[in-house]
Design a protein around this motif. Structure first.
Motif, PDB file in Angstrom:
ATOM      1  N   UNK A 418       0.836  -1.208   0.000  1.00 37.58           N
ATOM      2  CA  UNK A 418       0.000   0.000   0.000  1.00 37.58           C
ATOM      3  C   UNK A 418       0.869   1.254   0.000  1.00 37.58           C
ATOM      4  N   UNK A 419       1.929   1.226   0.814  1.00 36.52           N
ATOM      5  CA  UNK A 419       2.811   2.387   0.890  1.00 36.52           C
ATOM      6  C   UNK A 419       3.517   2.616  -0.449  1.00 36.52           C
ATOM      7  N   UNK A 420       4.086   1.526  -1.024  1.00 30.34           N
ATOM      8  CA  UNK A 420       4.822   1.673  -2.281  1.00 30.34           C
ATOM      9  C   UNK A 420       3.930   2.166  -3.407  1.00 30.34           C
ATOM     10  N   UNK A 421       2.726   1.652  -3.477  1.00 27.15           N
ATOM     11  CA  UNK A 421       1.836   2.036  -4.570  1.00 27.15           C
ATOM     12  C   UNK A 421       1.272   3.439  -4.350  1.00 27.15           C
ATOM     13  N   UNK A 422       1.097   3.821  -3.101  1.00 26.44           N
ATOM     14  CA  UNK A 422       0.578   5.167  -2.814  1.00 26.44           C
ATOM     15  C   UNK A 422       1.646   6.222  -3.071  1.00 26.44           C
ATOM     16  N   UNK A 423       2.873   5.922  -2.667  1.00 26.83           N
ATOM     17  CA  UNK A 423       3.961   6.879  -2.846  1.00 26.83           C
ATOM     18  C   UNK A 423       4.220   7.128  -4.321  1.00 26.83           C
ATOM     19  N   UNK A 424       4.079   6.082  -5.138  1.00 26.60           N
ATOM     20  CA  UNK A 424       4.192   6.190  -6.589  1.00 26.60           C
ATOM     21  C   UNK A 424       5.532   6.749  -7.046  1.00 26.60           C
ATOM     22  N   UNK A 425       6.549   6.602  -6.186  1.00 29.27           N
ATOM     23  CA  UNK A 425       7.862   7.109  -6.583  1.00 29.27           C
ATOM     24  C   UNK A 425       8.514   6.169  -7.585  1.00 29.27           C
ATOM     25  N   UNK A 426       8.268   4.884  -7.437  1.00 30.76           N
ATOM     26  CA  UNK A 426       8.835   3.882  -8.334  1.00 30.76           C
ATOM     27  C   UNK A 426       7.748   2.890  -8.727  1.00 30.76           C
ATOM     28  N   UNK A 427       7.812   2.361  -9.916  1.00 30.21           N
ATOM     29  CA  UNK A 427       6.811   1.358 -10.298  1.00 30.21           C
ATOM     30  C   UNK A 427       6.971   0.102  -9.451  1.00 30.21           C
ATOM     31  N   UNK A 428       5.854  -0.523  -9.119  1.00 33.00           N
ATOM     32  CA  UNK A 428       5.853  -1.750  -8.322  1.00 33.00           C
ATOM     33  C   UNK A 428       5.520  -2.913  -9.244  1.00 33.00           C
ATOM     34  N   UNK A 429       6.349  -3.948  -9.210  1.00 33.08           N
ATOM     35  CA  UNK A 429       6.095  -5.101 -10.080  1.00 33.08           C
ATOM     36  C   UNK A 429       6.589  -6.374  -9.402  1.00 33.08           C
ATOM     37  N   UNK A 430       6.104  -7.497  -9.871  1.00 34.55           N
ATOM     38  CA  UNK A 430       6.532  -8.794  -9.343  1.00 34.55           C
ATOM     39  C   UNK A 430       7.854  -9.195 -10.006  1.00 34.55           C
ATOM     40  N   UNK A 431       8.593 -10.040  -9.333  1.00 36.44           N
ATOM     41  CA  UNK A 431       9.853 -10.537  -9.909  1.00 36.44           C
ATOM     42  C   UNK A 431       9.544 -11.393 -11.136  1.00 36.44           C
ATOM     43  N   UNK A 432      10.305 -11.187 -12.191  1.00 29.92           N
ATOM     44  CA  UNK A 432      10.077 -11.936 -13.433  1.00 29.92           C
ATOM     45  C   UNK A 432      10.683 -13.336 -13.322  1.00 29.92           C
ATOM     46  N   UNK A 433      10.006 -14.296 -13.943  1.00 32.60           N
ATOM     47  CA  UNK A 433      10.534 -15.659 -13.991  1.00 32.60           C
ATOM     48  C   UNK A 433      11.736 -15.700 -14.926  1.00 32.60           C
ATOM     49  N   UNK A 434      12.783 -16.416 -14.512  1.00 34.35           N
ATOM     50  CA  UNK A 434      13.894 -16.574 -15.448  1.00 34.35           C
ATOM     51  C   UNK A 434      13.481 -17.519 -16.579  1.00 34.35           C
ATOM     52  N   UNK A 435      14.309 -17.602 -17.593  1.00 32.40           N
ATOM     53  CA  UNK A 435      13.944 -18.350 -18.799  1.00 32.40           C
ATOM     54  C   UNK A 435      13.640 -19.809 -18.494  1.00 32.40           C
ATOM     55  N   UNK A 436      14.467 -20.432 -17.649  1.00 33.32           N
ATOM     56  CA  UNK A 436      14.283 -21.857 -17.341  1.00 33.32           C
ATOM     57  C   UNK A 436      12.969 -22.091 -16.588  1.00 33.32           C
ATOM     58  N   UNK A 437      12.709 -21.285 -15.563  1.00 30.34           N
ATOM     59  CA  UNK A 437      11.479 -21.446 -14.791  1.00 30.34           C
ATOM     60  C   UNK A 437      10.249 -21.146 -15.639  1.00 30.34           C
TER      61      UNK A 437
END
Length: 484
Positions: A418-437
Motif C-alpha cells: 500500500x505504501x509503495x503504490x501510494x507513494x508512486x515514486x517507483x513502479x511496483x512489479x513482481x519478480x520476473x521468472x527466469x527463462x528456465x522457470x
C-alpha cells in the motif's frame, strides 16, 4: 623382432567390474526372458520373493532346454560371438546377457536346464571367484536344495538369482519396497514384450507370470482404440520400417485410468518419440534421438521403428539391449520425416480476432470479501499447477504443502504494498521468472490443462493471463507452436 605375451584378466577384478555395466532390475529380467523366447518357450514364470530373510528371483521357462555340455558352454562368459549370424527370432547378441544381467543383480547364479528327461545344473558364486581368483563354477547334483526346481517342466530352464545384493544390500539390511519393485517390473515387462504377450501376427505368443499374476500386454500405440491415428508402414531403408501413431486425446477415454495407462510411467510428454523394436522386442522408447524437442503439442505422437537382428552393428545395440544409435542413413531419413510424423498432433494455430468473452483466468491469488468491508487475498489452491503438484505428494507431504501455502498467503505484505503504490515514486512489479522457470511452468500449465481441454482453448486462455500474456512469443516458442 617381436614376441607375444599373454595377459589373462584377473578373474576377481573383472567379475566385479562386469557387475557395473548398467543393468537395472527390470532390464536384467528382460534379458533373461530374451533367452527364454529364443529357446521357444511359451510359458515363463517369475518368482521374486523375500525368502527367509533374503530375496530370491527365479525365472523358469518351458523352452527346449540344454544338455549338459551346451549348458556348460552357455555358462561361459562370451559364449557366442556378436558377429555370428543369428536366426530371425534370436534375441541374443553377445553371449554375455544371461551372465552379466544376473551378475548385475546377484552374487550367486544357478542355471538348471532339462532336456529329454536329463537335468544339468551349474552355479557361479562370485564370492568364490574373488576368493580363489579363478574362473571356476560348481556343478550341482543337490537338486532338492535348488529353489523352485520343483516347478521346472519336463523340458526347459531355470535361472536362479540368490544373494541379490543390488536390491537388498551386501548384508541384506537395506529397506526394500518389494511390492513396488515387483509392480514396476510387471509394468516394464508388459511393455517391452507386448507384441509377444498379445501374439501379434508372425510373432510367437508367450505367457508370462510374475508372482502368480498373468501379464497383459501394454501396447504403447493403443492400436485397439478407434481414435488412434496411424500412418501407413514405410520402408525407410532395407531392413528398417517405420510407422507413426497419434494417440487419442484425453476426451476420447471414458476411463481416466485407461488414459493414464497408455501415458506410461512419466506421462505422455515424457514418452513421446521413437519406439525402437529389435525382432519385435522393445529396445528403446520415448526419445527423438536428438532430432526434435519434446513439446506439449507432440506429446501424443509415437513412432514405431522395426529392425532385425542383422541390424545390430549398424545400430550399435549395446549388451543390455537398452540403447542404440540411429545409423546415418536412417537419421537423415527420420529427420526429413519429423515434421510429417508430428503433423497429426502439431497444428498451426491462427490468432483469433478477439479474446474469449469470459476467459478462465486461473488466478494464483483469490480475492474474497469478509463481510461488507474487508477484502482478503489468499493463494488459490485450485490453480492447475498447484493442484497437480499437490496430487503427486503423499498424504503427509500434502498436509505440509497446505500449511506452507497458508503461511505464504497469510504473510502478504499489505502495508508495504500500500505504501509503495501510494507513494508512486517507483513502479511496483513482481519478480520476473527466469527463462528456465518460465519454460518449465509454461509446459506444465499447458500439459495440465490438456487433460480436459482442447489445444486451441488452452492457448486462448493463456493469451489472456500472466505471465504468458506479456511473454506471448516466448510462450509459443516453448510450446513449439507457430502462430499465423
Amino acid at each position: 623382432m617381436t614376441s607375444d605375451i599373454e595377459l589373462n584378466p584377473e578373474p576377481g577384478i573383472l567379475i566385479e567390474s562386469l557387475r557395473d555395466i548398467g543393468y537395472s532390475f527390470n532390464s536384467a529380467l528382460a534379458d533373461i526372458i530374451d533367452n527364454s523366447i529364443t529357446a521357444h518357450a511359451r510359458k515363463i514364470t517369475i518368482y521374486a520373493l523375500p525368502e527367509e530373510g533374503s530375496f530370491k528371483v527365479a525365472i523358469l521357462d518351458d523352452g527346449v532346454g540344454l544338455n549338459r555340455l551346451d549348458l556348460l558352454q552357455a555358462m561361459r562368459l562370451g559364449s557366442s560371438s556378436p558377429r555370428n549370424e543369428r536366426e530371425t527370432g534370436d534375441l541374443g547378441r553377445f553371449g554375455l546377457g544371461m551372465k552379466t544381467a544376473s551378475f548385475s543383480q546377484c552374487r550367486r547364479l544357478t542355471v538348471v536346464s532339462r532336456q529329454q528327461g536329463d537335468t544339468a545344473a551349474f552355479t557361479w558364486d562370485l564370492d568364490t571367484v574373488v576368493k580363489d581368483n579363478s574362473w571356476s563354477i560348481t556343478e550341482r547334483f543337490d537338486f532338492d536344495h535348488i529353489f523352485a526346481l520343483d516347478q521346472l517342466s519336463s523340458s526347459g530352464t531355470l535361472v536362479l538369482w540368490e544373494n541379490v545384493d543390488r536390491i537388498t544390500g551386501h548384508d541384506g539390511s537395506d529397506s526394500v519396497d518389494y511390492e513396488r519393485l515387483v509392480s514396476d517390473a510387471q509394468e516394464h515387462l508388459s511393455l517391452v514384450f507386448h507384441r509377444f504377450l498379445s501374439g501379434e501376427k508372425d510373432t510367437p505368443k508367450i505367457n508370462v507370470y510374475v508372482n502368480g499374476r498373468h501379464l497383459e500386454p501394454i501396447d504403447p500405440f493403443n492400436i485397439a482404440n478407434n481414435a488412434t491415428q496411424a500412418s501407413p508402414e514405410e520402408v525407410v531403408c532395407p531392413g528398417v520400417t517405420l510407422r507413426s501413431f497419434t494417440l487419442p486425446h484425453a476426451s476420447a477415454y471414458e476411463d481416466k485410468r485407461e488414459y493414464e495407462l497408455y501415458g506410461l510411467p512419466g506421462g505422455y510428454l515424457r514418452n513421446q518419440g521413437v519406439y525402437l523394436y529389435r525382432a519385435k522386442r522393445l529396445i528403446v522408447f520415448g526419445t527423438w534421438f536428438g532430432l526434435a524437442k519434446k513439446t506439449a503439442l507432440t506429446q501424443l505422437t509415437r513412432v514405431k521403428i522395426d529392425i532385425g537382428t542383422d541390424q545390430d552393428e549398424s545400430w550399435k545395440i549395446d549388451v543390455k539391449k537398452v540403447s542404440a544409435q540411429l545409423p546415418e542413413i536412417v537419421r537423415k531419413r527420420v529427420k526429413s520425416l519429423i515434421q510429417t510424423i508430428g503433423a497429426p498432433s502439431r497444428k498451426v494455430y491462427r490468432r483469433r480476432g478477439a479474446r474469449l468473452t469470459n476467459p478462465e483466468a486461473y488466478p494464483l491469488w483469490n480475492r474474497t470479501k469478509n463481510g461488507e468491508k474487508a477484502v482478503i487475498y489468499s493463494i488459490n489452491g485450485d490453480h492447475p499447477l498447484l493442484k497437480n503438484f499437490r496430487e503427486g505428494l503423499d498424504t503427509s507431504s500434502q498436509e505440509q504443502f497446505d500449511s506452507l501455502l497458508a503461511l505464504i498467503g497469510s504473510m502478504l505484505p499489505i502495508d508495504t504494498l500500500f505504501y509503495d503504490m501510494s507513494a508512486n515514486a517507483e513502479p511496483v512489479s513482481a519478480a520476473a521468472l527466469n527463462e528456465e522457470d518460465f519454460s518449465r511452468n509454461t509446459r506444465d500449465f499447458f500439459t495440465t490443462l490438456k487433460q480436459f481441454k482442447e489445444d486451441q482453448e488452452i492457448l486462448d486462455i493463456m493469451r489472456t493471463i500472466e505471465p504468458y500474456q506479456s511473454r506471448w512469443d516466448e510462450t509459443l516458442s516453448v510450446l513449439g507452436i507457430e502462430e499465423r
